[in-house]
Design a protein around this motif. Structure first.
Motif, PDB file in Angstrom:
ATOM      1  N   LEU A  13       0.811  -1.213   0.000  1.00 55.20           N
ATOM      2  CA  LEU A  13       0.000   0.000   0.000  1.00 55.20           C
ATOM      3  C   LEU A  13       0.846   1.265   0.000  1.00 55.20           C
ATOM      4  O   LEU A  13       0.321   2.368  -0.177  1.00 55.20           O
ATOM      5  CB  LEU A  13      -0.923   0.009   1.224  1.00 55.20           C
ATOM      6  N   ARG A  19      -2.202   2.057  -4.617  1.00 54.38           N
ATOM      7  CA  ARG A  19      -3.382   2.509  -3.880  1.00 54.38           C
ATOM      8  C   ARG A  19      -4.485   2.903  -4.847  1.00 54.38           C
ATOM      9  O   ARG A  19      -5.660   2.632  -4.610  1.00 54.38           O
ATOM     10  CB  ARG A  19      -3.027   3.688  -2.971  1.00 54.38           C
ATOM     11  N   ILE A  22      -6.131  -0.142  -6.102  1.00 51.02           N
ATOM     12  CA  ILE A  22      -7.059  -0.603  -5.066  1.00 51.02           C
ATOM     13  C   ILE A  22      -8.350   0.200  -5.121  1.00 51.02           C
ATOM     14  O   ILE A  22      -9.453  -0.357  -5.065  1.00 51.02           O
ATOM     15  CB  ILE A  22      -6.402  -0.444  -3.670  1.00 51.02           C
ATOM     16  N   GLY A  23      -8.175   1.513  -5.272  1.00 54.54           N
ATOM     17  CA  GLY A  23      -9.344   2.390  -5.338  1.00 54.54           C
ATOM     18  C   GLY A  23     -10.248   2.036  -6.503  1.00 54.54           C
ATOM     19  O   GLY A  23     -11.473   1.982  -6.367  1.00 54.54           O
ATOM     20  N   ALA A  26     -12.096  -1.136  -5.931  1.00 54.60           N
ATOM     21  CA  ALA A  26     -13.168  -1.028  -4.936  1.00 54.60           C
ATOM     22  C   ALA A  26     -14.507  -0.861  -5.647  1.00 54.60           C
ATOM     23  O   ALA A  26     -15.557  -1.206  -5.120  1.00 54.60           O
ATOM     24  CB  ALA A  26     -12.907   0.146  -4.001  1.00 54.60           C
ATOM     25  N   LEU A  72     -10.774  -6.887  -5.859  1.00 50.37           N
ATOM     26  CA  LEU A  72     -10.225  -6.517  -4.563  1.00 50.37           C
ATOM     27  C   LEU A  72     -10.585  -7.555  -3.518  1.00 50.37           C
ATOM     28  O   LEU A  72     -11.717  -8.027  -3.457  1.00 50.37           O
ATOM     29  CB  LEU A  72     -10.788  -5.161  -4.152  1.00 50.37           C
ATOM     30  N   ASP A  73      -9.579  -7.945  -2.738  1.00 51.87           N
ATOM     31  CA  ASP A  73      -9.855  -8.797  -1.585  1.00 51.87           C
ATOM     32  C   ASP A  73      -9.627  -7.954  -0.326  1.00 51.87           C
ATOM     33  O   ASP A  73      -8.491  -7.612   0.002  1.00 51.87           O
ATOM     34  CB  ASP A  73      -8.942 -10.016  -1.583  1.00 51.87           C
ATOM     35  N   PRO A  74     -10.675  -7.630   0.371  1.00 43.64           N
ATOM     36  CA  PRO A  74     -10.563  -6.673   1.484  1.00 43.64           C
ATOM     37  C   PRO A  74      -9.908  -7.236   2.737  1.00 43.64           C
ATOM     38  O   PRO A  74      -9.602  -6.475   3.654  1.00 43.64           O
ATOM     39  CB  PRO A  74     -12.014  -6.291   1.762  1.00 43.64           C
ATOM     40  N   LEU A  77      -6.974  -5.444   4.228  1.00 38.80           N
ATOM     41  CA  LEU A  77      -7.373  -4.134   4.714  1.00 38.80           C
ATOM     42  C   LEU A  77      -8.067  -4.271   6.072  1.00 38.80           C
ATOM     43  O   LEU A  77      -7.892  -3.435   6.958  1.00 38.80           O
ATOM     44  CB  LEU A  77      -8.300  -3.456   3.708  1.00 38.80           C
ATOM     45  N   ARG A  78      -8.822  -5.350   6.199  1.00 37.16           N
ATOM     46  CA  ARG A  78      -9.496  -5.599   7.471  1.00 37.16           C
ATOM     47  C   ARG A  78      -8.444  -5.819   8.562  1.00 37.16           C
ATOM     48  O   ARG A  78      -8.568  -5.321   9.679  1.00 37.16           O
ATOM     49  CB  ARG A  78     -10.395  -6.825   7.361  1.00 37.16           C
ATOM     50  N   ARG A  79      -7.388  -6.531   8.194  1.00 38.23           N
ATOM     51  CA  ARG A  79      -6.331  -6.784   9.177  1.00 38.23           C
ATOM     52  C   ARG A  79      -5.613  -5.498   9.553  1.00 38.23           C
ATOM     53  O   ARG A  79      -5.220  -5.315  10.703  1.00 38.23           O
ATOM     54  CB  ARG A  79      -5.309  -7.747   8.582  1.00 38.23           C
ATOM     55  N   LEU A  80      -5.417  -4.647   8.562  1.00 39.79           N
ATOM     56  CA  LEU A  80      -4.811  -3.349   8.831  1.00 39.79           C
ATOM     57  C   LEU A  80      -5.688  -2.581   9.804  1.00 39.79           C
ATOM     58  O   LEU A  80      -5.205  -1.949  10.752  1.00 39.79           O
ATOM     59  CB  LEU A  80      -4.655  -2.582   7.512  1.00 39.79           C
ATOM     60  N   ASP A  81      -6.969  -2.674   9.563  1.00 41.86           N
ATOM     61  CA  ASP A  81      -7.942  -2.039  10.453  1.00 41.86           C
ATOM     62  C   ASP A  81      -7.774  -2.560  11.872  1.00 41.86           C
ATOM     63  O   ASP A  81      -7.768  -1.790  12.836  1.00 41.86           O
ATOM     64  CB  ASP A  81      -9.348  -2.347   9.927  1.00 41.86           C
TER      65      ASP A  81
ATOM     66  N   LEU B  10       1.758   6.010   4.984  1.00 37.34           N
ATOM     67  CA  LEU B  10       1.904   4.602   4.606  1.00 37.34           C
ATOM     68  C   LEU B  10       3.325   4.293   4.182  1.00 37.34           C
ATOM     69  O   LEU B  10       3.834   3.216   4.456  1.00 37.34           O
ATOM     70  CB  LEU B  10       0.928   4.265   3.471  1.00 37.34           C
ATOM     71  N   LEU B  84      -9.333   4.156   5.389  1.00 40.71           N
ATOM     72  CA  LEU B  84      -9.810   2.781   5.379  1.00 40.71           C
ATOM     73  C   LEU B  84     -11.337   2.704   5.359  1.00 40.71           C
ATOM     74  O   LEU B  84     -11.907   1.705   4.916  1.00 40.71           O
ATOM     75  CB  LEU B  84      -9.292   2.096   6.639  1.00 40.71           C
ATOM     76  N   TYR B  87     -13.641   1.237   2.680  1.00 42.21           N
ATOM     77  CA  TYR B  87     -13.439  -0.180   2.400  1.00 42.21           C
ATOM     78  C   TYR B  87     -14.127  -1.078   3.421  1.00 42.21           C
ATOM     79  O   TYR B  87     -14.292  -2.260   3.191  1.00 42.21           O
ATOM     80  CB  TYR B  87     -11.944  -0.498   2.342  1.00 42.21           C
ATOM     81  N   LEU B  90     -16.858  -3.177   2.304  1.00 41.64           N
ATOM     82  CA  LEU B  90     -16.490  -4.357   1.526  1.00 41.64           C
ATOM     83  C   LEU B  90     -16.370  -5.601   2.382  1.00 41.64           C
ATOM     84  O   LEU B  90     -16.876  -6.651   2.013  1.00 41.64           O
ATOM     85  CB  LEU B  90     -15.189  -4.126   0.770  1.00 41.64           C
ATOM     86  N   TRP B  91     -15.695  -5.490   3.501  1.00 45.94           N
ATOM     87  CA  TRP B  91     -15.583  -6.717   4.279  1.00 45.94           C
ATOM     88  C   TRP B  91     -16.847  -6.986   5.088  1.00 45.94           C
ATOM     89  O   TRP B  91     -17.138  -8.132   5.401  1.00 45.94           O
ATOM     90  CB  TRP B  91     -14.300  -6.806   5.092  1.00 45.94           C
TER      91      TRP B  91
END
Lengths: 115, 115
Positions: A13, A19, A22-23, A26, A72-74, A77-81, B10, B84, B87, B90-91
């Motif tokens: 990222l 990025r 990714i956008g 989305a 996109l596989d989120p 991003l969820r893990r980043l969250d 980032l 974030l 996104y 999405l998840w």
DNA sequence: GTGATGCGTAACTCATGTGTTACGCATTAG
DNA sequence: CTAATGCGTAACACATGAGTTACGCATCAC
């Protein structure tokens, strides 16, 4: 405690082109060509970016004839969250401190970057 | 629409050493020396990492005699959190889809990385 | 089959990033 | 004042990254 692995995607990222990819994704599935057409760089360059995104799990590919459809596989991003979560308290605290200052009647300037 | 600028950090977060520094500073202020002592690399290397973190706004410094006290500034992380946000749907969607599958009685394997 | 299309990879160049050691400068200790 | 400490910067070496062009290999059109 596997935070290091959880945020592998940060490396991917870090690049603005990725990025942007990714956008775009989305908004839904796109082919490699459709994506490449949107950028000022060569198609192989985009192909490599897509490879990086693939390897970090941020996108998946579906072959369809001679086209490759990217999606996109989120999950990363969820893990980043999730990784971000422990830090949320910090800015909450800071906001609280700010409110306290405001409550005291002090002038609370909102910090804004000049550039 | 200034997403690009909002996630400047980032680039700084892409490096594992810097993420670890961030992690340490989440526990409170530390001097440059205290931080450097925790890493297998040389002190100047850490000094440079701290500079990168400073320039991306992730940390701030307070000079105290000949010591430099570093502190985490959560603002860029908050912005990353904001970035974030679009996104998250999405998840959430994906989870919904998963629940639908479960409701149908299908076997829903939770994806787990082997390493 | 033959040619065009879609897309990935290889080989290479150039810029950036991360590490090192040597050094300088300010601050504290004696 | 003099020596030691804390820490940043300079200069350099080496690895990584992102771009390019040339190419190869399927797949679709005819």
């Amino acid at each position: 405690m596997c935070y290091a692995l959880a945020v592998e995607a940060l490396q991917a990222l870090a690049d603005p082109t990725r990025r942007e990819l990714i956008g775009l994704l989305a908004g839904g599935e796109r082919t490699a060509g459709e994506l490449a057409a949107r950028f000022p760089v060569s198609r192989p360059a985009i192909s490599r970016h897509l490879r990086v995104l693939r390897e970090s799990g941020l996108v998946s590919v579906r072959a369809d004839g001679r086209e490759r459809h990217y999606a996109l596989d989120p999950e990363p991003l969820r893990r980043l969250d999730e990784w971000l979560e422990p830090y949320r308290d910090l800015w909450a605290q800071r906001l609280d401190a700010l409110e306290t200052e405001i409550a005291r009647g002090r002038r609370a300037r909102t910090r804004r970057e000049p550039t």
